[in-house]
Design a protein around this motif. Structure first.
Motif, PDB file in Angstrom:
ATOM      1  N   GLU A  47      -7.418   9.367  -0.941  1.00  0.00           N
ATOM      2  CA  GLU A  47      -8.778   8.539  -1.703  1.00  0.00           C
ATOM      3  C   GLU A  47      -9.407   8.531  -0.766  1.00  0.00           C
ATOM      4  N   SER A  77      -0.143   2.972  -3.400  1.00  0.00           N
ATOM      5  CA  SER A  77      -0.705   2.990  -2.754  1.00  0.00           C
ATOM      6  C   SER A  77      -0.181   4.891  -3.150  1.00  0.00           C
ATOM      7  N   LEU A  78       0.286   4.624  -1.911  1.00  0.00           N
ATOM      8  CA  LEU A  78       0.827   6.262  -1.071  1.00  0.00           C
ATOM      9  C   LEU A  78       2.225   6.901  -2.450  1.00  0.00           C
ATOM     10  N   LYS A  79       2.855   6.086  -2.649  1.00  0.00           N
ATOM     11  CA  LYS A  79       3.899   6.407  -3.466  1.00  0.00           C
ATOM     12  C   LYS A  79       4.186   6.497  -4.826  1.00  0.00           C
ATOM     13  N   LYS A 135     -17.002   4.865   4.452  1.00  0.00           N
ATOM     14  CA  LYS A 135     -16.254   3.697   4.334  1.00  0.00           C
ATOM     15  C   LYS A 135     -15.916   3.366   5.152  1.00  0.00           C
ATOM     16  N   ILE A 145       0.879  -1.540   0.039  1.00  0.00           N
ATOM     17  CA  ILE A 145      -0.213  -0.245   0.046  1.00  0.00           C
ATOM     18  C   ILE A 145       0.933   1.033  -0.070  1.00  0.00           C
ATOM     19  N   LEU A 146       1.863   1.401   1.048  1.00  0.00           N
ATOM     20  CA  LEU A 146       2.798   2.183   0.939  1.00  0.00           C
ATOM     21  C   LEU A 146       3.402   3.161  -0.740  1.00  0.00           C
ATOM     22  N   PHE A 147       3.988   1.877  -0.862  1.00  0.00           N
ATOM     23  CA  PHE A 147       4.396   1.625  -2.029  1.00  0.00           C
ATOM     24  C   PHE A 147       3.544   2.244  -3.529  1.00  0.00           C
ATOM     25  N   ALA A 162      -2.613   9.176   0.512  1.00  0.00           N
ATOM     26  CA  ALA A 162      -3.068   9.067  -0.710  1.00  0.00           C
ATOM     27  C   ALA A 162      -4.134   9.962  -1.699  1.00  0.00           C
ATOM     28  N   PHE A 207      -2.130   2.220  -7.599  1.00  0.00           N
ATOM     29  CA  PHE A 207      -3.492   1.603  -7.393  1.00  0.00           C
ATOM     30  C   PHE A 207      -4.594   2.232  -5.720  1.00  0.00           C
ATOM     31  N   PRO A 208      -5.467   2.043  -5.727  1.00  0.00           N
ATOM     32  CA  PRO A 208      -6.385   1.647  -4.858  1.00  0.00           C
ATOM     33  C   PRO A 208      -6.133   1.099  -3.386  1.00  0.00           C
ATOM     34  N   SER A 209      -5.992   2.009  -2.032  1.00  0.00           N
ATOM     35  CA  SER A 209      -5.303   1.753  -0.908  1.00  0.00           C
ATOM     36  C   SER A 209      -6.448   0.211  -0.302  1.00  0.00           C
ATOM     37  N   SER A 210      -7.656   0.480  -0.528  1.00  0.00           N
ATOM     38  CA  SER A 210      -8.862  -0.124   0.285  1.00  0.00           C
ATOM     39  C   SER A 210      -9.933  -0.312  -1.222  1.00  0.00           C
ATOM     40  N   ILE A 264      -3.196   5.530   5.406  1.00  0.00           N
ATOM     41  CA  ILE A 264      -2.698   5.955   4.325  1.00  0.00           C
ATOM     42  C   ILE A 264      -3.578   6.129   3.124  1.00  0.00           C
ATOM     43  N   CYS A 270       9.830   2.856   1.425  1.00  0.00           N
ATOM     44  CA  CYS A 270       9.025   3.012   1.695  1.00  0.00           C
ATOM     45  C   CYS A 270       9.257   4.007   3.155  1.00  0.00           C
TER      46      CYS A 270
END
Lengths: 308, 533
Positions: free
Chosen positions: B267, A156-158, B251, A152-154, B265, A162-165, B261, B25
């Protein structure tokens, strides 16, 4: 063959009865009162007692169990204590997600790990062998929880790929299935490699080679099928386990699957929901095992002849 | 030689792979730090993001994505007691009253009201309030809803204050209370007394599946295990509070780090529950805002006042003064809670610290000596129903060892078992808490003898305390009531039924482009007041 299938499906009945009996009694006898969970902390003992009577929780366990099974046979799995919605509705809303995740993760795992295991065995002690087995070791040893967060960190965030959830888009399934697939990939690759190594040392492989067949066609046509039996067993078992819910991965990625539902229901003493999930898992596990047994037959004629 | 070389190559490759992933990370987490130290750079670094923001946020201008950990048990306002289900209820329903920013009840559906006598109240609702099904609200709907609410055991303590509701005219109801009641308006602001259409109650509507109210948002869809969607209700009666954002997607993301996160991000726009371990990182992110406010949830080391030697007030006082609350908060909650030494929550009418004592080892030893109980003989088992509580209990073990109570153990239990065991009084100690919206309700449910077996878990049975609580509950005059409530608090501080530790913080973390986010001690969240800047 049909007789075999029929016998196996028929064997499901004692399995379901056994599993539900054990789960029902353990859930009912363990501390924690469903009525208290519904009414909350402030409810007076009288209110709790009243609700217990209303829910039939004061009846002897055997009567409660028989009543549950009598309704379940007719397709009525009861209402969830927590949401008051029909158990079947809640489970069916999540089951397609569980299937989706299981199949994607396992397909991913098999597509990558099978060639990895085969090549590692064929080129034993090579750089590739060492690399793939270290990768496999990495996969087995990594907690899926941590690996999931790392993904997720790599991604989604960075990178924002892709969505994290969630589960709404096709993209959403990528990270959870990679997290889950990586874990299973490792054990499939290792099993394939060791069974392949065993097979290519057999006399008939040497005979095939001495007949002048090319190495690759010996591996493809003679060794592979025989080496696959343990792999299929492992894959089958893992699919069964996954159908029971990849709770940790579902939690990290907020994937709305049955596994998380069951854990929440156990915590909330939501007995009808737990029973519904257990029946589903037991059935799923048995069916997957049956498919695995049938697959053995397709691969190995000796096993097929035993069915008839 | 060659073989060894290959092995070395494999090892190096794998090391490079792992290092690469970890640095990837590390970089993400470390980014905000240098920006914090160099404000000039921050502005430069943020600018491009801000420049990109309009194009990125344009399509979501009419949508807000909110996330919390738990899925609500029900969308009906009547059959639950969960704060996270109330968040949804606040979207689709209104009560006669609501709690304002200072957690005091103010009229919501009510236009004007009058206190006819000690026990009779007249409420006139706004004219022309529409329900989501198109019907118009009348006094009949109010009566039917309050009568209906009374049939649900889960919310019984919030419907007990009124005994009957009469329709006076199409817009007016008369509510009669069980004796003078100070808590009525607070109760009417609680989700258990939200108003729904009478016709739907009569037709047996399932409000969990079809939550029709008069709230600022209409229910659209519930994807089980994932999210619930709402859309703005165009006929909302309160034009001043008309929602500015059209769509709300709520959600459910159980894992705290995943939620954080998701917010980072982009979202998710608003988090209503933030993991304390992520707070420093979120606060360091220039694109986010973090709000915190002490909530009403009061947390303690509960002691069973019926079990020896905890029936001795001096032993309880010794334990309470031995607790190093700052360390407990630091270890268990990463410092994110407000310390409390009083038996009642700070911020509520009637709070007081008179007779309450903080951390003082010498005094604790003195209390222990005065009690006549040998600390070596004290056996305390602390029940913990989650990881935070377990960490708190470990600090308490060390604290109590300082005054000679060395026989302190901890037992982990899941919530269901914890509720049953502590409810029955089958324990010596436990870490617990309680949330109420007003002092009278807090006292009634935590310290009144009638709540023994329910939420009075210390099993305090003190006639003087009971009488004062009852007197406060029957005193409608606010100033007079405050005086009595302070008296109860001070008496309780003297008795020390349990050792208070901290009040939880309500935390909201959100996108800096979001405006109108407010927070109060009761955790009320008015989504209709939010807007995109």
């Amino acid at each position: 063959m049909w007789k075999f299938i029929f016998k196996r499906v028929f064997a499901l009945i004692p399995v379901i009865i056994g599993v539900t009996l054990i789960v029902f009694f353990i859930m009912s006898l363990s501390p924690g009162d469903p009525a208290k969970m519904i009414l909350g902390d402030e409810a007076s003992p009288e209110a709790v007692q009243l609700l217990r009577q209303e829910m039939g929780l004061d009846d002897p366990l055997l009567i409660q169990y028989s009543r549950y099974m009598y309704n379940a046979i007719q397709g009525d799995m009861g209402l969830s204590y927590k949401s008051k919605k029909p158990v079947t509705e809640e489970i069916w809303a999540r089951f397609p997600n569980t299937i989706k995740l299981t199949l994607t993760a396992m397909t991913l795992a098999v597509i990558i790990s099978l060639p990895l295991g085969i090549i590692a065995a064929v080129r034993q002690n090579s750089f590739f062998d060492g690399f793939s087995m270290l990768l496999a070791l990495f996969g087995v040893s990594m907690p899926p929880f941590w690996f999931g967060l790392l993904l997720i960190l790599f991604f989604s965030l960075k990178l924002g790929w892709f969505p994290s959830s969630g589960s709404e888009s096709l993209k959403s399934i990528v990270l959870p299935s990679v997290a889950l697939g990586f874990l299973h990939m490792a054990s499939i690759a290792r099993t394939t490699r060791s069974s392949m190594l065993e097979v290519i040392r057999q006399d008939y492989i040497r005979t095939a080679r001495s007949k002048g067949l090319s190495y690759s066609s010996v591996i493809r046509k003679h060794a592979l099928k025989n080496a696959l039996i343990p792999t299929i067993t492992v894959v089958g078992l893992q699919v069964g386990v996954l159908l029971g819910g990849a709770v940790i991965v579902e939690t990290v990625f907020a994937w709305p699957g049955v596994g998380r539902l069951m854990v929440q229901s156990i915590m909330g003493r939501d007995i009808p929901m737990v029973m519904g999930c257990i029946i589903l898992f037991a059935t799923g596990f048995t069916i997957v095992n049956l498919i695995v047994d049938l697959l053995y037959g397709f691969i190995d004629p000796r096993i097929r002849s035993m069915y008839t | 030689m060659n073989h060894q070389g290959k092995r070395l190559a494999v090892l190096l490759f794998l090391l490079a792979f792992i290092t690469g992933m970890l640095t990837g990370c590390g970089g993400a987490a470390a980014t905000p730090a240098p920006q914090q130290e160099a404000p000039e750079n921050t502005a430069a670094a943020v600018k491009p993001t801000a420049a990109e923001a309009p194009t990125e946020s344009t399509p979501k201008k009419d949508t807000i994505v909110i996330a919390n950990a738990d899925e609500p048990p029900s969308l009906s306002p009547y059959d639950h007691n969960a704060i996270y289900a109330d968040y949804m209820n606040q979207l689709t329903y209104n009560g006669l009253f609501r709690l304002d920013e200072t957690s005091n009840p103010v009229p919501d559906l009510v236009d004007t009201y009058e206190n006819l006598s000690d026990t009779e109240w007249l409420f006139k609702i706004h004219d022309g309030v529409k329900f989501h099904d198109g019907s118009t609200m009348t006094a009949e709907d109010v009566k039917a809803s309050l009568d209906f609410a009374k049939t649900f055991p889960a919310i019984a303590s919030y419907t007990a204050s009124y005994s009957s509701v009469e329709v006076v005219d199409p817009l007016t109801v008369k509510v009669t209370t069980n004796g003078p009641s100070a808590g009525l308006l607070y109760d009417l602001a609680y989700h258990s007394n939200y108003i729904v259409p009478k016709a739907l109650i009569d037709s047996g509507n399932n409000f969990n599946e079809n939550p029709i109210g008069s709230g600022p948002y209409k229910y659209v869809k519930w994807t089980l295990g994932d999210k619930i969607e709402f859309v703005k209700f165009d006929d909302y009666f309160d034009k001043d509070s008309m929602p500015s954002i059209t769509n709300v997607t709520w959600k459910f993301i159980p894992e705290g780090s995943s939620r954080s996160i998701g917010l980072e991000a982009g979202e998710i726009d608003l988090l209503v529950e933030v993991d304390t371990t992520d707070m420093a990182r979120l606060k360091g992110n220039p694109d986010l805002v973090v709000l915190e406010h002490p909530g009403f949830t009061h947390n303690w080391l509960m002691l069973n006042n019926e079990a020896k030697p905890f029936d001795n007030p001096l032993v309880r006082k010794a334990i309470s003064t031995a607790l190093d609350r700052e360390s407990i908060i630091e270890v268990a909650l990463n410092g994110l809670a407000s310390l409390t030494i009083s038996q009642t929550p700070a911020g509520m009418l009637g709070e007081s610290e008179v007779n309450a004592e903080g951390y003082n080892v010498e005094k604790a030893k003195q209390y222990m000596a005065d009690s006549g109980v040998d600390p070596a003989t004290v056996k305390l088992d602390i029940i913990c129903s989650n990881e935070t509580k377990r960490r708190a209990a470990e600090v308490i073990q060390a604290n109590l060892a300082e005054i000679g109570i060395t026989n302190v153990t901890t037992t982990s239990m899941d919530l269901a078992t914890y509720l049953q065991v502590t409810g029955k009084g089958d324990y010596t100690g436990a870490i617990g808490g309680y949330r109420a919206f007003n002092m009278v309700a807090f006292l009634q449910n935590t310290f009144h003898s009638s709540a023994i077996g329910g939420s009075n878990k210390t099993r305090l049975n003190n006639p003087e305390v009971d009488a004062l609580i009852e007197k406060a509950a029957a005193t409608v005059d606010q100033e007079e009531r405050a005086k009595i409530l302070r008296q109860v608090t001070e008496l309780l501080n003297e008795i020390t039924p349990q050792a208070p530790i901290y009040q939880e913080l309500y935390i909201r973390a959100y996108n800096k482009d979001l405006g109108g986010v407010a927070i109060n001690s009761a955790g009320v969240l008015r989504i209709n007041k939010l807007y995109w800047k």
